[in-house]
Enzyme design. Structure first.
Site, mmCIF file in Angstrom:
data_model
loop_
_atom_site.group_PDB
_atom_site.id
_atom_site.type_symbol
_atom_site.label_atom_id
_atom_site.label_comp_id
_atom_site.label_asym_id
_atom_site.label_seq_id
_atom_site.Cartn_x
_atom_site.Cartn_y
_atom_site.Cartn_z
ATOM 1 N N ARG A 98 -23.063 19.738 -24.101
ATOM 2 C CA ARG A 98 -23.613 18.338 -24.614
ATOM 3 C C ARG A 98 -24.969 17.991 -24.372
ATOM 4 O O ARG A 98 -26.036 18.457 -22.886
ATOM 5 C CB ARG A 98 -23.124 17.703 -22.329
ATOM 6 C CG ARG A 98 -21.446 18.167 -22.208
ATOM 7 C CD ARG A 98 -20.844 17.180 -23.513
ATOM 8 N NE ARG A 98 -18.953 17.475 -23.326
ATOM 9 C CZ ARG A 98 -18.691 16.343 -22.792
ATOM 10 N NH1 ARG A 98 -19.172 15.647 -22.372
ATOM 11 N NH2 ARG A 98 -17.379 16.754 -22.638
ATOM 12 N N CYS A 99 -25.493 16.974 -24.783
ATOM 13 C CA CYS A 99 -26.121 16.640 -24.713
ATOM 14 C C CYS A 99 -26.539 14.886 -24.291
ATOM 15 O O CYS A 99 -25.113 14.190 -24.690
ATOM 16 C CB CYS A 99 -27.009 16.428 -26.387
ATOM 17 S SG CYS A 99 -27.155 18.167 -26.500
ATOM 18 N N GLU A 110 -16.654 8.451 -5.638
ATOM 19 C CA GLU A 110 -15.389 9.149 -5.704
ATOM 20 C C GLU A 110 -15.630 10.511 -4.612
ATOM 21 O O GLU A 110 -16.124 10.351 -3.910
ATOM 22 C CB GLU A 110 -16.658 10.392 -6.391
ATOM 23 C CG GLU A 110 -15.451 12.172 -7.036
ATOM 24 C CD GLU A 110 -17.050 12.877 -7.591
ATOM 25 O OE1 GLU A 110 -17.542 12.719 -8.954
ATOM 26 O OE2 GLU A 110 -16.781 13.819 -6.963
ATOM 27 N N HIS A 132 -11.264 13.154 -13.994
ATOM 28 C CA HIS A 132 -12.195 14.683 -14.932
ATOM 29 C C HIS A 132 -10.966 15.398 -14.906
ATOM 30 O O HIS A 132 -11.605 16.569 -15.944
ATOM 31 C CB HIS A 132 -13.165 15.173 -13.888
ATOM 32 C CG HIS A 132 -14.225 14.172 -13.719
ATOM 33 N ND1 HIS A 132 -14.036 14.035 -12.426
ATOM 34 C CD2 HIS A 132 -15.486 13.710 -14.333
ATOM 35 C CE1 HIS A 132 -15.065 12.745 -12.418
ATOM 36 N NE2 HIS A 132 -16.026 13.094 -13.222
#
Ligand code: GLN
Ligand code: ZN
Length: 765
Positions: free
Chosen positions: A520-521, A670, A699
């Site tokens: 992931r970027c 959260e 998630h």
């Protein structure tokens, strides 16, 4: 001669080759061998790009994460994966992401290792797991192979390893046992490793101990001493590196440890350089990290030389030069940016350009400034043009920041009065339900945005398509029976980029990718100038959404602190000042929404916590200006307008008082993953306003049951009065699909209804 080196190079590839190879491999569409060949080719390319340096880093490359690599090298593999079938790479990816490619058919997925932020950066590492039975053993094969590969290509190399004390510090003891009890065993494996490196003819090893910039107890300081006294015997020369902050009370320790050299990040520890030079024994080299490895601005080379020349005169060959830290945190190559505004481009330097700066500085020191006069002149011209540019400096914006006063950050009345007005106005049921903003971003939505951006779709066709998405979203929420609706954010690719694109002072790259974790970027936007809001950004969408329903429509904005923390920021003014400019810009948007008849406005501060400085002693300074910025953004509205904020992390016990000072009417957070553990904080601190502890872990693809939600909310109701509780998911729903979202929200709403009859009855009965 000055020696040049680098602490680490971005791994992902200038076109994110590693990302695409990994994702293909995980899908089963690329063989392991092909993946490893791509990795080797990338390493070769990266060394090539660094070829002008005296020492080239090896071991900084990783298929997923260098901390995870270290765990594997030290034989510290969680037992839940070491017993599963498959080879090493299977275990590696199981720890990294819960499954390996061989699990695709019959999923024998395991819990992935926990992931957390690498110091105060946006890079995430896999947390090493320890317990009292942890034993280490050396598996240095991969590192040695990479060393072989680089040697065959004839590079002069310096292996990079994570230091033993930082490795322990970063890990988590699963059974509560003392991590430092593992140090002896760990050091014997490090000694073997260093011995092997020496046998492989390695002269210098870079050993990273960024823990030296943290607040350390006597035990941890002692661990550092023990480690380096024990490791000195068998080792090649060790270059001990620190970065991301000042050494402060660890300065003397860092200077005295028995190693051959010390690296200092002078972008953060500039003030300490003179002291370090005084303390450092005369046989040690000093590596100065003079080029910022965490931002994208050109270094002012002339100014740097003014400072470095006397140091060079004193240290001579003992002076090494490098970027401040690994270049992992910046994009690869500015030459890839073909569409960037030319003027702004001339102010920037990515990884490759930063190494060029190091070369230039070394040449100027060795051979005099005249030897690089043209390049120095060009650099000065860029620095001056940036300093003087009208695009950077807008007197009106600076003036407005100066005019901010306390009144601007304060609501008209305190919460207990506002809530009376708001309750009358909105007439919400007990345990009102809402969501965090985004709804599933389908392929279609993404394609429509792309078509518009790339000119294949007209503006009016795009608007029509987005309105249709908003209609679907509002319709679904009404059918489900949510109380406070949202428009669903179909028009937003990213919560920071979307707003940044419409504010003056921001610029965007095409390929400025930085690794966030694994494959992931992120592509952080660049704040280059004073930030200005010139026209309303969201009102049209939100007003349209409101026109479709009689229920309250919540307007959705990104807060100033999050805008700041997820961008590359200016280095020519304080972060706090940039944050205040952002606050004024978003404030204008808040007021525009209010004027457009939107009475509930959420301002997301997803990244507020990540801006906390590494040292606790500096927290209150950061929190003061960050909270002030939020208050300026949010609090210009009337009592009847309800302000929400959202944060997606559960550990905020230690900053609860600051969060209360934001004075939002409602905060959603959260909690579901931590099983409401967060709420322990409310035992000590009575949060005064309304709160929606997330009850649906977005998630995970799992659908929370009605009972599980009721249970979580009942726990919450033990700490917070029921009349101040909201029911909502953990975070935005954009990564989920409708088939998951609908039943989950249905259960959430059913739980809310149950609670309102049940708990209200309990109260009256
Ligand atoms: N409003 C944003 C969303 O729902 C919030 C995202 C976030 O907190 N990271 O997507
Ligand atoms: Zn969130």
């Amino acid at each position: 001669m000055v020696t040049t080196h680098n602490l680490g190079f971005p791994r992902i590839g200038r076109n994110r080759e590693l990302k695409f190879a990994l994702e293909k491999y995980w899908k089963g569409a690329l063989s392991e061998q092909a993946l490893l060949e791509i990795a080797a080719a990338l390493r070769a390319q990266h060394w090539q790009a660094q070829a002008a340096l005296d020492w080239i880093p090896v071991g900084d490359f990783s298929l997923y994460d260098h901390v995870l690599d270290t765990s594997f090298m030290l034989g510290n593999i969680p037992s839940r994966v070491s017993t599963l079938p498959g080879d090493e790479i299977d275990s590696y990816f199981r720890v990294a992401r819960g499954r390996s490619v061989s699990d695709n058919a019959a999923c024998s997925c395991v819990n992935a290792g926990e992931m957390t932020k690498w110091f105060d950066t946006n890079y995430h590492y896999i947390v090493p797991e320890f317990d009292k039975n942890t034993r280490f053993s050396l598996h240095a094969g991969h590192l040695l192979e990479q060393i072989q590969q680089a040697k065959q290509l004839n590079y002069q190399i310096k292996p990079v390893i994570l230091g033993p004390v930082t490795y322990l510090w970063l890990g988590k003891s699963k059974d509560g046992s003392d991590k430092l009890a593992l140090l002896d065993d760990l050091l014997s494996v490090y000694a073997q490793l260093l011995h092997e490196l020496k046998n492989a003819d390695i002269q210098w090893v870079q050993i990273d101990e960024p823990v030296l910039v943290m607040e350390l107890t006597q035990e941890w300081k002692h661990a550092l001493r023990q480690a380096y006294y024990q490791l000195q015997a068998a080792s090649p020369n060790l270059l001990l590196t620190t970065y991301f902050g000042q050494l402060q009370d660890n300065l003397q320790l860092a200077c005295e440890l028995p190693v051959s050299g010390l690296h200092l990040d002078t972008t953060t520890a500039y003030d300490e350089v003179a002291k370090v030079i005084d303390w450092l024994p005369s046989h040690k080299i000093l590596s100065l990290g003079v080029v910022n490895g965490r931002n994208i601005w050109k270094t002012d080379l002339t100014k740097t030389l003014d400072w470095l020349e006397p140091i060079h005169a004193r240290l001579q060959d003992r002076l090494w030069l490098a970027p401040s830290c690994s270049l992992l945190h910046v994009p690869v190559d500015l030459d890839s940016e073909q569409k960037l505004d030319v003027e702004i481009r001339s102010w920037l330097a990515f990884a490759v350009q930063k190494l060029g700066e190091i070369e230039l500085l070394a040449n100027a020191l060795d051979h005099g400034r005249d030897s690089v006069a043209a390049a120095l002149w060009e650099n000065s011209a860029a620095v001056i043009s940036r300093k003087q540019s009208k695009r950077v400096h807008q007197a009106a914006v600076k003036g407005r920041v100066l005019e901010i006063d306390d009144a601007m950050g304060a609501r008209q009345s305190p919460y207990h009065q506002r809530t009376i007005v708001q309750r009358k106005k909105f007439q919400l049921p007990p345990f009102p339900t809402t969501t965090i903003g985004s709804f599933p971003q389908t392929q279609e939505i993404r394609q429509t945005r792309r078509d518009f951006r790339e000119g294949r779709l007209s503006e009016s066709a795009y608007h029509q398509a987005m309105r249709k998405e908003i209609e679907i979203c509002v319709h679904e929420q009404e059918a489900l029976g949510l109380d406070v609706l949202v428009h669903g954010e179909p028009e937003r690719n990213d919560m920071v980029e979307y707003f940044g694109e419409q504010l003056a002072g921001y610029v965007f790259t095409q390929l400025g990718w930085v690794q966030s974790y694994g494959s992931r970027c992120v592509k952080p936007p660049i704040i280059y100038g004073d930030v200005l809001h010139s026209q309303a950004i969201t009102t049209e969408w939100i007003q349209y959404a409101q026109s479709l329903t009689s229920k309250p429509m919540k307007g959705m904005l990104t807060g100033p602190v999050t805008m700041l923390n997820w961008s590359f920021v200016r280095d020519d003014q304080l972060r706090a000042d940039t944050c205040m400019q952002l606050a004024l810009a978003i404030r204008d948007e808040v007021l525009a929404l209010e004027k457009a008849g939107i009475s509930i406005i959420q301002i997301d501060e997803a990244a507020l916590r990540e801006g906390l400085p590494l040292r606790k002693s500096q927290w209150s300074d950061y929190l003061d200006w960050a909270i002030r910025a939020f208050r300026v953004t949010a609090n210009g509205v009337s009592d009847a307008t309800q302000i929400h904020t959202h944060m997606c992390y559960s550990e905020f016990n230690d900053i609860m008082a600051a969060i209360a000072r934001m004075d939002a009417d409602v905060i959603t957070i959260e909690t579901s993953r931590s099983d409401m553990e967060l709420l322990d904080a409310f035992d000590q601190f009575h949060y005064p306003n309304e709160i929606g502890p997330g009850v649906y872990d977005i998630h995970s693809p799992n659908i929370p049951s009605i009972d599980s939600i009721i249970e979580l909310m009942e726990k919450a109701a033990q700490r917070i009065p029921a009349e101040r509780l909201w029911v909502n998911p953990d975070c935005g729903l954009k990564t989920r699909n409708w088939d998951e979202v609908k039943p989950a929200l249905r259960n959430m709403i059913a739980a809310s209804r149950h609670l309102s009859t049940h708990l209200s009855a309990a109260r009256t009965g």
